[in-house]
Design an enzyme around this catalytic site. Structure first.
Site, PDB file in Angstrom:
ATOM      1  N   VAL A 182       0.820  -1.218   0.000  1.00 51.41           N
ATOM      2  CA  VAL A 182       0.000   0.000   0.000  1.00 51.41           C
ATOM      3  C   VAL A 182       0.849   1.260   0.000  1.00 51.41           C
ATOM      4  O   VAL A 182       0.629   2.180  -0.801  1.00 51.41           O
ATOM      5  CB  VAL A 182      -0.960  -0.003   1.208  1.00 51.41           C
ATOM      6  CG1 VAL A 182      -1.675   1.337   1.324  1.00 51.41           C
ATOM      7  CG2 VAL A 182      -1.978  -1.134   1.076  1.00 51.41           C
ATOM      8  N   VAL A 236      15.689  -7.599  -4.556  1.00 50.91           N
ATOM      9  CA  VAL A 236      16.646  -6.495  -4.495  1.00 50.91           C
ATOM     10  C   VAL A 236      17.755  -6.864  -3.514  1.00 50.91           C
ATOM     11  O   VAL A 236      17.496  -7.240  -2.369  1.00 50.91           O
ATOM     12  CB  VAL A 236      15.951  -5.193  -4.061  1.00 50.91           C
ATOM     13  CG1 VAL A 236      16.973  -4.075  -3.872  1.00 50.91           C
ATOM     14  CG2 VAL A 236      14.905  -4.783  -5.085  1.00 50.91           C
ATOM     15  N   HIS A 439     -30.462   6.803  -4.988  1.00 49.74           N
ATOM     16  CA  HIS A 439     -30.049   6.846  -6.391  1.00 49.74           C
ATOM     17  C   HIS A 439     -29.944   8.297  -6.856  1.00 49.74           C
ATOM     18  O   HIS A 439     -30.810   9.108  -6.542  1.00 49.74           O
ATOM     19  CB  HIS A 439     -31.080   6.118  -7.254  1.00 49.74           C
ATOM     20  CG  HIS A 439     -30.796   6.196  -8.729  1.00 49.74           C
ATOM     21  ND1 HIS A 439     -29.829   5.442  -9.330  1.00 49.74           N
ATOM     22  CD2 HIS A 439     -31.352   6.970  -9.701  1.00 49.74           C
ATOM     23  CE1 HIS A 439     -29.797   5.710 -10.622  1.00 49.74           C
ATOM     24  NE2 HIS A 439     -30.715   6.654 -10.874  1.00 49.74           N
TER      25      HIS A 439
END
Length: 460
Positions: A182, A236, A439
């Protein structure tokens, strides 16, 4: 100085625990070594990153999207210093707000480094004076800090963590992010929107390792269309800094040259130099403090919450633990339902989840039904011009009880709240489907996903 409760750390867990305990009538003190209250989340984490995410998204909209709505902005210019200044003002204002809450609730604040010297005793050293506090109860809420990898030296400049990535004085030409979680995706997105080439290196064969894999795969495709580059399954091994560049070294592959490196490979608990050995508290192999029922450590009267005890390293998880701790301490009742703690990635589109992933249900052998509804079929999303993503709902095959909800799309971080509440009350997908949703709203996509569990969507 004597207090009923001394809280070490003023991050989301610590300051919320202090306020709730004070509301319940305890004499509370809080110790914070930084001049600014709020912990990592407020100072160099959640809040400043969200300010930059919002600003960078507005910049991107002005650059590309507004003209489609008939809004022509003319020439566009980035004032990075002003953008960073707005971020800093937000942080300063919120930190001041915590100070006001302390005064309102009559919480005593001590500035300095806290060290446990014995059960019920804490030393506070601000570099000039030393205060010794006595308290019946002590709560450790010292949070966490960024981790790194072997072979990587953090220089606080070209090779840094999220702390440094929040204050680059210039937009990097090429930013390499080590870690596809994240934090790496959020900050990678910020600098990509502002003009940087961004390459994300991830050790696993997927991004967002704790996210539902179907949602994570969709997210990667969207982010790639936005310009983020991904190299998955790469280890890495080190970073070599040159005069003006950095070479990120990868096992069995060519190094990646860039001008800045963001190391975002997770976080580790702040349990060093607390004096835990003075009171007989032993941390586990990862540095976390083991706790028993109601967050008490192995030493009576000393408790711990938040990142230092492990689990999801989320500010709201720490807050809930702080409230549960304080309420149990005073009233004898306090509880956190860890199955309904939501998580959010504030990328664009946002990614939010609560409950079990489909991967977990398969692994656990739980029979389930699945419903999904795309935002492209939602009227409000269409009007907003943000139609990527969907809502995915998982429900128990026999009982229909909602087991998990996963959203990638606009305002997912807000939409997930309805799902968390529904799960907290043991709702079925039918319960959500039968609730009237206004809505046109994005929330209708949640209702439609619930309908989809039973194969009866109305608008797709």
């Amino acid at each position: 100085m004597n207090h009923d409760l001394v809280v070490i750390g003023t991050g989301p867990g610590g300051y919320i625990a202090a306020i709730r305990a004070a509301q319940l009538g305890l004499n509370v003190a809080c110790i914070e070594k930084e001049s600014m209250l709020g912990g990592t989340c407020l100072r160099v984490g959640c809040i400043p990153s969200k300010a930059l995410l919002e600003s960078s998204e507005l910049y991107k909209e002005a650059e590309h999207s507004l003209k489609d709505r008939g809004i022509n902005v003319g020439s566009l210019e980035l004032d990075l210093a002003k953008m960073l200044g707005q971020k800093d003002r937000v942080v300063k204002t919120m930190a001041g707000g915590i100070g006001s809450l302390f005064k309102k609730n009559k919480i005593t604040r001590y500035t300095g480094h806290a060290t446990l010297i014995a059960p019920g005793k804490v030393k506070v050293d601000d570099g000039k004076t030393v205060n010794e506090l006595e308290s019946k109860y002590i709560l450790i809420a010292t949070g966490s800090q960024p981790s790194t990898l072997p072979g990587i030296t953090l220089d606080g400049d070209r090779v840094g963590t999220s702390t440094e990535a929040l204050k680059y004085e210039q937009v990097p030409k090429h930013l390499v992010v080590i870690g596809g979680g994240v934090i790496g995706l959020e900050l990678g997105a910020v600098w990509s929107r502002l003009g940087a080439k961004v390459t994300i290196l991830e050790y696993l064969d997927r991004i967002l390792p704790t996210t539902d894999s179907e949602i994570a795969d969709e997210a990667q495709k969207i982010f790639e269309k936005q310009g983020l580059e991904f190299q998955l399954g790469c280890r890495v091994t080190g970073v070599k800094t040159n005069r003006k560049t950095c070479d990120v070294e990868i096992a069995d592959s060519k190094p990646v040259r860039c001008d800045r490196v963001l190391v975002a490979v997770g976080r580790r608990p702040n349990t060093d130099q607390l004096g835990l050995e003075n009171v007989g508290i032993e941390v586990d192999k990862r540095g976390f403090i083991p706790v028993y029922e109601h967050y008490e450590t192995s030493v009576k009267g000393i408790f711990a919450i938040g990142d230092v005890i492990g689990g999801a390293m989320l500010a709201h998880k720490a807050e809930d633990e702080g409230v549960a701790f304080a309420e149990h301490l005073v009233t004898g009742f306090g509880h956190v339902n860890y199955n309904t703690i939501p998580s959010v990635a504030y990328t664009n589109p946002e990614i939010a989840a609560v409950g079990k992933t489909e991967d977990q249900l398969k692994e656990e052998g739980v029979e389930y039904r699945k419903g999904s509804f795309p935002f492209i079929a939602n009227g409000r999303a269409r009007a907003m011009g943000q139609t990527e993503g969907r809502v995915k709902m998982l429900a128990d095959k026999q009982t229909d009880r909602v087991l998990g909800v996963h959203i990638i799309g606009p305002r997912a971080g807000d939409l997930i709240a309805e799902c968390a509440v529904a799960m907290e009350f043991g709702a079925s997908s039918e319960d959500i489907a039968r609730c009237c949703h206004a809505h046109p709203t994005l929330a209708e996509a949640v209702k439609e996903a619930a309908l989809a569990v039973d194969g009866r969507t109305l608008n797709f």
